[in-house]
Design a protein around this motif. Structure first.
Motif, PDB file in Angstrom:
ATOM      1  N   LEU A  34      44.228 132.809 -48.391  1.00  0.00           N
ATOM      2  CA  LEU A  34      45.330 133.224 -47.539  1.00  0.00           C
ATOM      3  C   LEU A  34      46.644 132.619 -48.009  1.00  0.00           C
ATOM      4  CD1 LEU A  34      44.154 132.964 -43.861  1.00  0.00           C
ATOM      5  CD2 LEU A  34      44.837 135.000 -45.099  1.00  0.00           C
ATOM      6  N   PRO A  35      47.704 133.425 -48.038  1.00  0.00           N
ATOM      7  CA  PRO A  35      49.018 132.833 -48.315  1.00  0.00           C
ATOM      8  C   PRO A  35      49.409 131.871 -47.199  1.00  0.00           C
ATOM      9  CG  PRO A  35      49.114 135.252 -48.217  1.00  0.00           C
ATOM     10  CD  PRO A  35      47.767 134.849 -47.762  1.00  0.00           C
ATOM     11  N   VAL A  36      50.294 130.949 -47.501  1.00  0.00           N
ATOM     12  CA  VAL A  36      50.692 129.932 -46.530  1.00  0.00           C
ATOM     13  C   VAL A  36      51.240 130.561 -45.260  1.00  0.00           C
ATOM     14  CG1 VAL A  36      52.329 128.076 -46.079  1.00  0.00           C
ATOM     15  CG2 VAL A  36      51.152 128.192 -48.270  1.00  0.00           C
ATOM     16  N   ASN A  37      52.016 131.590 -45.418  1.00  0.00           N
ATOM     17  CA  ASN A  37      52.654 132.191 -44.254  1.00  0.00           C
ATOM     18  C   ASN A  37      51.990 133.496 -43.866  1.00  0.00           C
ATOM     19  OD1 ASN A  37      53.331 133.622 -46.415  1.00  0.00           O
ATOM     20  ND2 ASN A  37      55.530 133.276 -46.303  1.00  0.00           N
ATOM     21  N   ILE A  38      50.780 133.744 -44.388  1.00  0.00           N
ATOM     22  CA  ILE A  38      49.999 134.924 -44.018  1.00  0.00           C
ATOM     23  C   ILE A  38      50.765 136.189 -44.368  1.00  0.00           C
ATOM     24  CG2 ILE A  38      48.520 135.848 -42.212  1.00  0.00           C
ATOM     25  CD1 ILE A  38      48.153 132.935 -42.560  1.00  0.00           C
ATOM     26  N   HIS A  39      51.567 136.094 -45.374  1.00  0.00           N
ATOM     27  CA  HIS A  39      52.345 137.267 -45.731  1.00  0.00           C
ATOM     28  C   HIS A  39      51.709 137.951 -46.926  1.00  0.00           C
ATOM     29  CE1 HIS A  39      56.147 139.540 -46.069  1.00  0.00           C
ATOM     30  NE2 HIS A  39      55.660 139.743 -47.273  1.00  0.00           N
ATOM     31  N   PRO A  40      51.486 139.263 -46.859  1.00  0.00           N
ATOM     32  CA  PRO A  40      50.873 139.934 -47.994  1.00  0.00           C
ATOM     33  C   PRO A  40      51.904 140.099 -49.104  1.00  0.00           C
ATOM     34  CG  PRO A  40      51.379 141.541 -46.299  1.00  0.00           C
ATOM     35  CD  PRO A  40      51.837 140.209 -45.800  1.00  0.00           C
ATOM     36  N   VAL A  68      53.309 141.429 -52.206  1.00  0.00           N
ATOM     37  CA  VAL A  68      52.958 142.729 -52.767  1.00  0.00           C
ATOM     38  C   VAL A  68      52.239 142.599 -54.098  1.00  0.00           C
ATOM     39  CG1 VAL A  68      53.843 144.925 -53.542  1.00  0.00           C
ATOM     40  CG2 VAL A  68      54.889 143.780 -51.593  1.00  0.00           C
ATOM     41  N   ILE A  72      48.801 141.179 -53.899  1.00  0.00           N
ATOM     42  CA  ILE A  72      47.793 142.050 -53.310  1.00  0.00           C
ATOM     43  C   ILE A  72      47.408 143.154 -54.277  1.00  0.00           C
ATOM     44  CG2 ILE A  72      47.483 143.852 -51.602  1.00  0.00           C
ATOM     45  CD1 ILE A  72      48.721 142.025 -49.625  1.00  0.00           C
ATOM     46  N   LEU A  73      48.395 143.729 -54.938  1.00  0.00           N
ATOM     47  CA  LEU A  73      48.058 144.800 -55.850  1.00  0.00           C
ATOM     48  C   LEU A  73      47.199 144.253 -56.987  1.00  0.00           C
ATOM     49  CD1 LEU A  73      51.311 146.916 -55.871  1.00  0.00           C
ATOM     50  CD2 LEU A  73      49.267 147.153 -54.482  1.00  0.00           C
ATOM     51  N   LEU A 121      43.651 142.010 -49.775  1.00  0.00           N
ATOM     52  CA  LEU A 121      44.145 143.014 -48.844  1.00  0.00           C
ATOM     53  C   LEU A 121      43.782 142.703 -47.406  1.00  0.00           C
ATOM     54  CD1 LEU A 121      45.354 145.956 -49.285  1.00  0.00           C
ATOM     55  CD2 LEU A 121      43.106 146.695 -48.608  1.00  0.00           C
ATOM     56  N   PHE A 122      42.522 142.379 -47.189  1.00  0.00           N
ATOM     57  CA  PHE A 122      42.085 142.180 -45.813  1.00  0.00           C
ATOM     58  C   PHE A 122      42.060 140.705 -45.448  1.00  0.00           C
ATOM     59  CE2 PHE A 122      40.304 145.990 -47.627  1.00  0.00           C
ATOM     60  CZ  PHE A 122      40.992 146.905 -46.863  1.00  0.00           C
ATOM     61  N   HIS A 141      46.181 138.778 -43.075  1.00  0.00           N
ATOM     62  CA  HIS A 141      46.879 138.779 -41.796  1.00  0.00           C
ATOM     63  C   HIS A 141      46.224 137.946 -40.718  1.00  0.00           C
ATOM     64  CE1 HIS A 141      49.225 142.027 -43.494  1.00  0.00           C
ATOM     65  NE2 HIS A 141      50.082 141.792 -42.534  1.00  0.00           N
ATOM     66  N   THR A 142      45.467 136.964 -41.091  1.00  0.00           N
ATOM     67  CA  THR A 142      44.760 136.204 -40.068  1.00  0.00           C
ATOM     68  C   THR A 142      45.691 135.427 -39.153  1.00  0.00           C
ATOM     69  OG1 THR A 142      42.959 135.861 -41.547  1.00  0.00           O
ATOM     70  CG2 THR A 142      43.064 134.415 -39.667  1.00  0.00           C
ATOM     71  N   PHE A 182      51.116 148.650 -46.394  1.00  0.00           N
ATOM     72  CA  PHE A 182      52.105 147.791 -45.756  1.00  0.00           C
ATOM     73  C   PHE A 182      52.616 148.396 -44.459  1.00  0.00           C
ATOM     74  CE2 PHE A 182      52.073 147.254 -50.278  1.00  0.00           C
ATOM     75  CZ  PHE A 182      51.556 145.973 -50.304  1.00  0.00           C
ATOM     76  N   ASN A 215      56.002 142.278 -41.648  1.00  0.00           N
ATOM     77  CA  ASN A 215      56.382 141.127 -42.471  1.00  0.00           C
ATOM     78  C   ASN A 215      57.735 141.304 -43.151  1.00  0.00           C
ATOM     79  OD1 ASN A 215      54.102 139.194 -42.250  1.00  0.00           O
ATOM     80  ND2 ASN A 215      52.995 141.044 -42.776  1.00  0.00           N
ATOM     81  N   ARG A 267      57.279 139.526 -37.736  1.00  0.00           N
ATOM     82  CA  ARG A 267      56.018 139.012 -37.180  1.00  0.00           C
ATOM     83  C   ARG A 267      56.163 137.562 -36.723  1.00  0.00           C
ATOM     84  NH1 ARG A 267      50.096 139.592 -38.392  1.00  0.00           N
ATOM     85  NH2 ARG A 267      49.156 137.551 -38.428  1.00  0.00           N
ATOM     86  N   ARG A 303      50.795 125.465 -41.690  1.00  0.00           N
ATOM     87  CA  ARG A 303      50.600 126.785 -42.264  1.00  0.00           C
ATOM     88  C   ARG A 303      50.416 127.809 -41.139  1.00  0.00           C
ATOM     89  NH1 ARG A 303      46.845 128.197 -46.049  1.00  0.00           N
ATOM     90  NH2 ARG A 303      46.775 130.148 -44.961  1.00  0.00           N
ATOM     91  N   GLY A 304      50.493 129.069 -41.506  1.00  0.00           N
ATOM     92  CA  GLY A 304      50.251 130.106 -40.518  1.00  0.00           C
ATOM     93  C   GLY A 304      51.511 130.876 -40.211  1.00  0.00           C
ATOM     94  N   VAL A 341      55.240 129.666 -40.393  1.00  0.00           N
ATOM     95  CA  VAL A 341      55.866 129.191 -41.637  1.00  0.00           C
ATOM     96  C   VAL A 341      56.759 130.304 -42.198  1.00  0.00           C
ATOM     97  CG1 VAL A 341      55.405 128.530 -44.028  1.00  0.00           C
ATOM     98  CG2 VAL A 341      54.083 127.501 -42.171  1.00  0.00           C
ATOM     99  N   MET A 342      57.933 129.910 -42.695  1.00  0.00           N
ATOM    100  CA  MET A 342      58.885 130.868 -43.268  1.00  0.00           C
ATOM    101  C   MET A 342      58.216 131.795 -44.275  1.00  0.00           C
ATOM    102  SD  MET A 342      61.009 128.703 -46.166  1.00  0.00           S
ATOM    103  CE  MET A 342      60.149 127.678 -47.386  1.00  0.00           C
ATOM    104  N   PHE A 371      55.159 125.213 -50.851  1.00  0.00           N
ATOM    105  CA  PHE A 371      53.853 125.670 -50.368  1.00  0.00           C
ATOM    106  C   PHE A 371      52.690 125.058 -51.158  1.00  0.00           C
ATOM    107  CE2 PHE A 371      55.462 130.042 -48.577  1.00  0.00           C
ATOM    108  CZ  PHE A 371      56.225 129.374 -47.644  1.00  0.00           C
ATOM    109  N   GLY A 427      48.672 125.024 -50.495  1.00  0.00           N
ATOM    110  CA  GLY A 427      48.358 125.957 -49.418  1.00  0.00           C
ATOM    111  C   GLY A 427      48.929 125.575 -48.066  1.00  0.00           C
TER     112      GLY A 427
END
Lengths: 610, 610
Positions: free
Chosen positions: A47-53, A55, A58-59, A65-66, A69-70, B66, B233, B256, B453-454, B457-458, B472, B475
């Motif tokens: 998971l990214p630190v800020n839960i941001h996908p 781009v 992910i590609l 992908l899934f 967004h936790t 997205f 996001n 978000r 985290r979460g 976070v920016m 970051f 993690g």
């Protein structure tokens, strides 16, 4: 907390302590958390630190992908409680031969034991477990614990027949079954492993043995040893609707939806760490409207009641400093009309949903000192997703008029998209593209269907993609509930489409008729259905329960009462909506959650000799 | 609401009306919403009904990727207010020559005008606009309106120098600049279009002309004519940190994160529709800690104050029924020590962050009837993300002891992952894999760095991927704040690493020293820094502001006072932490948000002749 010691309730949770002090209770040894327990769940990998996908990321790595967004999930609320208010009463089950009292620290340990016991039993992520139980610690544990094992919980209505239970067990594919001792007969030939709870919380109870097995398994692993879902859209509950017709349908809800709905409910109900929530609503119904997690989010105390017993309810309202409870209107009628009812001295909020409350009922609640929080929702919307928002200007109105405004279902919660009321798709004008939803005018008159979308809409029907796409036609979830849309944007439910009475070509809302009949001083509860009529097609027929006092007065004079009530109705309703027939009854047929079974009443009406 | 008429404040918002009635104010004609306005934003195309990324669908249509997780966004909170409480006061700007009073319906219309005016000015999705303004309607409009135009807002600290402002305008790539008349000199040679507000809310004000242009453009389109972001996001704010060293850095936050942080703040502050929030904290600072959206989420009334004027603050506390405000400790010191201060008769919650409050201050607030809500956060965490959760057991403690516990920064909000305190990466034992974070023991003694985290976070630094990945590392977001971790899981900030004094080989926390000095009855405010010392390396030096009364008493006797305070300190602190030098000052150097500039004090200390 000193492990193993009886928590001092007067210190732990002063406002809910008064009737609990003096109870000598020790949680089982396995319920006591180890010293220096780490109360955090692990972060899912990737998971990214800020839960941001991101781009590119992910590609490049579709597996992210899934994972992207936790939220922390709704189980985290309980763990926060155990971390921040470890000694506060979290779960109390007082009205049984062997009462139990669990602090947040102890309850969280039990939930961890539950999760590990599931894993030990071979439960895999995505597997379903089933629970048949009244409000009690086992079902409360299970609602939290399944998340720890990444399983799905299906809670089965205890009022179902054995064949309905068999159907749900088979359809859900449940791998493990938890049953309260009172309902063991429903599952005596179950083909999957069954854990029976004697509801004692004491060593020797098979359910306690189950938990202890989890504790053994988990001793070295703790919360961080569990694996967490990285996808917030994973299913968590599988709620079967108690359909009045046909087979029950399974409704899947997600971690994300549960998280947001639980927070919204806690905010709307104004729950906080000083709140005590009384479980009158069965927890098995629509996941208890997400209140299992609203209560932990708000650090509230939960009291579980096995049955709807108004004497017990009043004991807790008066002496346990209960501040919140949920219930359908019929439950609320039972509360305000009970002989022990008296005006309450501390703030109590009653969250009302499940059917439209009458204006009369809302005013009765207020007189008892209970603030109604009138919400509306469905199993498909995680329970409540709209609320009647009281207006300052209502304060100047007479109670009766105010209560009529309070009887509307109001506006969507902040966590839902704004709702819409649309012409039923079947009524679309010729040439309208298929699935186009057209709003009805906000005139408070035109009847349309309530549709909703967003985070409060179910994931979908379990194993029924066709039914799901039908329910989601036009990009909105179709509630099947009919309502008018008022100029202020609030909705007022009229009727289920099948409950509308077509009387002499006019549409008569049975709810509108019930609203007026309920204002008669002798009427305790009333339900109206259509009865076939040779001239008008249908005419309204009313089934009435009288107040205890009134029942004595009108004994053997039901025809006189019917005349009196008809006169009352004629002053308030158009002719086609005035009941043609009025029957006094002792009780009304209801689902376990208090919804009146109008199908049953319609059959009774059709076959009645009058 | 009857368009154009003066709202009757006594009816609209009873609790905040008393000092506002009698103000004859008419919003500009363009501020009045059209009849039957549709108060919903459009649903972005391609979204599933329940916002769930259906695997097959996404794999087949990568464009959905997205589009799959949209909340309704934080602008929806304002629209809900306009729908549900249209006549309630939303935004009040009373203490200017031409005060304004906007209801939710009117304010929402103005925000819509703002969004369309941005589009009309050529602003594209993802473009940045800049605002330089004190708390006032323009900046409040902009915080909401940018979301409608899918733009990003950068709010610039009004205390910055022209060269700093120039840097931010250039770095952010702002396309349009909004400036309050008082700060027009900061942008007189700006290379982008500038809109100046005279802060009148009256026709003829250039800012009002700008809004009116938007109204013309939008007349036929309304809210549904705006396009909404399907990706939750997307960035919404670009907040430049007022770094004490180096160039300011741009911090991006998302829809978000803002949505979840705003809800969490409203819940923790217990804001609701009866709340009135007083803007003392500058809205330009870290997006006002997300309170612009917390207030609309909760249907609260906001009062904007252009400057920190304690006489005005007390007017509003006493007569406008203000229930909430945010402020750094130095602001709170100003509040409780003002001559107009008196014990309040209605509940007021002060959200405190920005620096660690002393135990002494917390107890002073309580004595004034103000409930401190002690939170902690950074621009990088959307403002507050931890809170001190008071424990029932504290009630039995003496005020002073309780206040010491209340001075801890506590536990993470529900919308954050649980925080951790870790050994600084630089201190990792040899052989530890790079970036591995190791928790310090929860012993209340070992100092480590707070990491988080979460969703709080920016998104990251604007145009600085390197700085983002450094922040970051491992993690988690590295706060740069040092804290101890107590056995109950709560944290207590010790110091910024650079603020620790190394005195004779011992680490002395300046905060711990300040806590003790603040308990001296003559001390109003105190700041401690290290001063080079030939023998010990460094020794603590204290800068002290005296209470007004005490200042008179100690006038021309500062050496005596210093002796008295040293004696006080020696009773409470180890020798290496007792201040070697004490200087009485009239004021302390501070940032606009009330953070004491210790860099300045350190320079002053180093060069002081004593």
């Amino acid at each position: 907390m000193s492990p193993g010691a009886l928590p001092s309730f007067s210190r732990l949770s002063p406002i809910s302590s008064s009737i609990f002090t003096g109870n000598a209770f020790h949680p089982t040894p396995e319920s006591i958390p180890p010293p220096n327990v780490n109360l955090t769940l692990p972060v899912p990998p990737g998971l990214p630190v800020n839960i941001h996908p991101l781009v590119d990321q992910i590609l490049a790595q579709p597996s992210l992908l899934f994972d992207s967004h936790t939220f922390q999930n709704p189980l985290d609320f309980l763990l926060r409680g155990a971390q921040i208010y470890p000694d506060k009463l979290a779960l109390v089950h007082p009205d049984v031969p062997q009462p139990v009292f669990y602090t947040y620290a102890v309850w969280a340990q039990r939930v961890q034991n539950f999760a590990y016991a599931l894993l030990k039993s071979g439960i895999q992520p995505g597997d379903t477990i089933a629970v048949i139980a009244p409000n009690s610690p086992m079902i409360a544990d299970a609602m939290q614990g399944v998340i720890g094992a990444r399983a799905i919980i299906t809670t089965i209505n205890t009022r179902l027949t054995k064949s309905e239970v068999d159907y749900i067990l088979q359809h859900s594919g449940a791998k493990l079954l938890f049953v309260d001792h009172e309902y063991a007969h429903l599952v005596k030939d179950a083909k999957i492993p069954v854990i029976i709870s004697q509801d004692t919380g004491r060593p020797g109870d098979p359910y306690e043995e189950f938990l202890s097995a989890g504790r053994k398994f988990s001793r070295e692993r703790g919360w961080q040893g569990l694996e967490m879902d990285a996808d917030e859209n994973k299913a968590v509950c599988l709620n079967y609707t108690s359909g009045t017709t046909g087979r029950p349908k399974g409704v899947l809800t997600t971690l994300r939806g549960t998280y947001l709905a639980a927070i919204a409910n806690a905010f709307e109900a104004q729950m906080d760490k000083n709140s005590t929530y009384l479980w009158i609503l069965p927890m098995f119904h629509a996941a208890g409207w997400t209140f299992p997690w609203s209560a932990t989010f708000a650090f509230s105390t939960q009291i579980t009641l096995r049955t709807v017993d108004y004497t017990l309810i009043w004991k807790h309202l008066l002496h346990s400093n209960v501040t919140h409870y949920c219930g359908a209107p019929t439950i609320q009628i039972g509360v305000v009309n009970h002989p022990h009812a008296e005006r309450l001295n501390h703030p109590v909020r009653a969250i009302i949903a499940g059917a439209a409350p009458t204006a009369h009922l809302l005013s009765e609640l207020e007189k008892t000192g209970i603030t109604p929080v009138h919400v509306y929702g469905l199993t498909y919307t995680y329970g409540p997703f709209t609320r009647n928002y009281p207006q300052p200007s209502w304060a100047a109105l007479p109670l009766d008029e105010r209560a009529k405004l309070s009887a509307r279902q109001g506006h969507a919660f902040a966590t839902s998209y704004p709702l819409r009321v649309v012409y039923p798709l079947a009524d679309a004008a010729p040439g309208t593209p298929a699935g186009t939803l057209v709003d009805v005018p906000k005139d408070g008159k035109t009847v349309g269907e309530i549709v909703a979308r967003g985070n409060i809409v179910m994931h979908g029907y379990f194993r029924d993609a066709d039914a799901t796409s039908r329910a989601f036609e036009g990009g909105y979830f179709h509630s099947g509930d009919l309502a008018v849309w008022h100029p202020d944007g609030s909705i007022a439910i009229q009727d289920r489409s099948k409950d509308i009475i077509i009387s002499g070509g006019e549409n008569a809302s049975t709810l509108a008729i019930e609203q007026e009949l309920a204002s008669h001083p002798d009427v305790l509860e009333v339900s109206v259905v259509g009865r076939p009529h040779p001239k008008w097609g249908e005419r309204p027929m009313a089934f009435v329960i009288l107040h205890a006092e009134s029942a004595k007065r009108w004994a053997a004079k039901h025809a006189d009462f019917a005349r009196d009530l008809k006169r009352h109705a004629k002053d308030r309703l158009p002719g086609f909506a005035t009941p043609e027939w009025i029957v006094v009854v002792e009780e009304l047929p209801k689902t376990s959650t208090g919804k009146i079974l109008k199908t049953t009443l319609r059959k009774r009406a059709a076959s009645a000799k009058l």
